[in-house]
Design a protein around this motif. Structure first.
Motif, PDB file in Angstrom:
ATOM      1  N   UNK A   1      62.693  -7.328  83.867  1.00 48.14           N
ATOM      2  CA  UNK A   1      63.098  -5.955  84.204  1.00 48.14           C
ATOM      3  C   UNK A   1      62.237  -5.320  85.288  1.00 48.14           C
ATOM      4  N   UNK A   2      61.089  -5.918  85.605  1.00 42.79           N
ATOM      5  CA  UNK A   2      60.179  -5.312  86.592  1.00 42.79           C
ATOM      6  C   UNK A   2      59.742  -6.348  87.627  1.00 42.79           C
ATOM      7  N   UNK A   3      60.206  -6.184  88.870  1.00 42.02           N
ATOM      8  CA  UNK A   3      59.858  -7.155  89.902  1.00 42.02           C
ATOM      9  C   UNK A   3      58.456  -6.973  90.501  1.00 42.02           C
ATOM     10  N   UNK A   4      57.866  -5.791  90.366  1.00 42.72           N
ATOM     11  CA  UNK A   4      56.569  -5.524  90.992  1.00 42.72           C
ATOM     12  C   UNK A   4      55.435  -6.182  90.211  1.00 42.72           C
ATOM     13  N   UNK A   5      54.717  -7.071  90.889  1.00 45.77           N
ATOM     14  CA  UNK A   5      53.581  -7.753  90.269  1.00 45.77           C
ATOM     15  C   UNK A   5      52.508  -6.758  89.840  1.00 45.77           C
ATOM     16  N   UNK A   6      52.271  -5.740  90.657  1.00 44.65           N
ATOM     17  CA  UNK A   6      51.254  -4.733  90.333  1.00 44.65           C
ATOM     18  C   UNK A   6      51.605  -3.969  89.060  1.00 44.65           C
TER      19      UNK A   6
END
Length: 133
Positions: free
Chosen positions: A62-67
């Motif tokens: 659901x969340x592509x941002x690595x950070x």
């Protein structure tokens, strides 16, 4: 009455405000990206995963941002009793609190007119943030 007293005190103590990624607008919680992330964290807690890697794989759906993934997983802990992992945050309480907050409005007409702050305010918007629009 306590809110009004607190508001009067706040007006005396505050001469100006800087708000970072916060806006005086209605909170769109149901169906929001934030709600989906919180519910995903709750799913991870309930899934019985034994490792951070499993939790990370689930969160990446659901969340592509690595950070953001790494930030959210920074609160992950091994359960003290039994097998599995859990977050160091009260996820159900956060969900209930955000649901309650989204039912209130910070936009006029205010529920308590004395809560209006008439001091100078600077609103800071992050380039990649979707909180302020």
């Amino acid at each position: 009455m306590q809110a009004l007293a607190g508001s009067a005190l706040l007006r005396k103590l505050v001469s100006a405000m800087i708000l970072v990624d916060i806006a005086p607008r209605a909170l769109n919680w149901p169906g929001s990206r934030l709600q989906r992330l919180l519910h995903t964290l709750m799913e991870i807690e309930g899934a019985g995963y034994g490792s951070r890697r499993e939790a990370e794989e689930h969160l990446r759906t659901v969340e592509p941002s690595e950070q953001i993934v790494q930030f959210l997983l920074s609160n992950l802990r091994h359960r003290q009793e039994g097998r599995g992992i859990q977050f160091g945050l009260p996820l159900q309480a956060l969900d209930a609190g955000m649901t309650h907050l989204s039912a209130t409005t910070l936009l006029p007409p205010f529920s308590q007119p004395k809560m209006i702050c008439d001091k100078p305010a600077l609103f800071v918007h992050g380039d990649r943030s979707d909180y302020l629009q």
